[in-house]
Write an enzyme that holds these catalytic residues in place. Structure first.
Site, PDB file in Angstrom:
ATOM      1  CE1 TYR A 156      89.967  73.534 107.957  1.00 16.67           C
ATOM      2  CE2 TYR A 156      91.188  72.592 109.795  1.00 16.67           C
ATOM      3  CZ  TYR A 156      91.034  73.575 108.831  1.00 16.67           C
ATOM      4  OH  TYR A 156      91.961  74.588 108.744  1.00 16.67           O
ATOM      5  CE  LYS A 160      92.823  73.036 105.709  1.00 14.80           C
ATOM      6  NZ  LYS A 160      93.316  73.950 104.637  1.00 14.80           N
TER       7      LYS A 160
END
Length: 247
Positions: A156, A160
């Protein structure tokens, strides 16, 4: 009439959380909203119905934005319906948490595919339309995890962080045609993604001492979509995190 009235926005992953709040915020200003969803069809249809019954204009459209064919169909249906696309909010995202040494390749890839490749596919599709219009707003949702890292979220955080770099490059490439590209980095927001987390250690790291609300992130997104208020802002990342990360 507001500055955004009659514009058309596609919001990915809009059936709940930040996406839902953004759809409501933009619709309230007169924007025609595409409520994109992958699986939460009932929630997306209910949201679109609420917006339409409240005097706004919304359409729920299914599409897994990690898939190129689905993205092409999503944008084609939007153009068939309203003939233009002024705002793209790349909000769709998932988590598949796990420590680095235990993370399965499929969990890494699923997060990268949706959270990063999905941003690329949608921005590419939107830019083709916006280049012809010589105007547009692309707003990518990143995360404080992409700025500071977060244990158990290598996939993640990497995705991001990639969104931040992508935003800067796209902003440079598209600026000459009147298209701005910015990112919003939420911190811990009260959504389905955070409801099962242990709040006490998290709140201790937030100067404002509370989780944010989806509407507070939507407010920043709405500002970045607004012309002329945000017309001279591009390539930037805006934290909405209660002060967690300060540069």
């Amino acid at each position: 009439m507001t500055a955004l009235a009659e514009q058309v926005a596609i919001i990915t992953g809009a059936s709940r959380g930040i996406g839902r709040a953004t759809a409501l915020a933009l619709a309230a200003t007169g924007v025609k909203v595409v409520v994109n969803y992958a699986q939460s069809g009932a929630a997306a249809e209910a949201l679109a119905a609420d917006i339409n019954q409240g005097g706004g204009t919304a359409l729920a459209l299914q599409g897994d934005v990690s898939q190129n064919e689905a993205v092409d169909a999503l944008f084609a249906k939007t153009l068939d319906q309203w003939g233009r696309i002024d705002i793209l909010v790349n909000n769709a995202g998932i988590t598949r948490d796990g420590l680095l040494l235990r993370m399965k390749l499929e969990d890494w890839q699923a997060v990268i595919d949706l959270n990063l490749t999905g941003v690329f596919l949608c921005a590419k599709a939107a830019s083709k339309v916006m280049l012809k219009q010589k105007s547009g707003r692309i707003i990518n949702i990143t995360s404080v995890a992409g700025l500071g890292g977060n244990p158990g979220q290598a996939n993640y955080s990497a995705a991001k962080a990639g969104v931040v770099g992508f935003t800067k490059t796209a902003a440079r490439e598209l600026a000459s045609r009147g298209i701005t590209v910015n990112a919003v980095a939420p911190g811990f927001i009260a959504t389905d993604m955070t409801q099962d987390l242990k709040a006490e250690p998290i709140l201790a790291s937030i100067p404002l001492g509370r989780y944010g609300q989806p509407e507070e992130v939507a407010g920043m997104i709405r500002f970045l979509a607004t012309d002329p208020a945000a017309a001279y802002i591009t390539g930037q990342t805006f934290n909405v995190d209660g002060g967690m990360i300060m540069f």
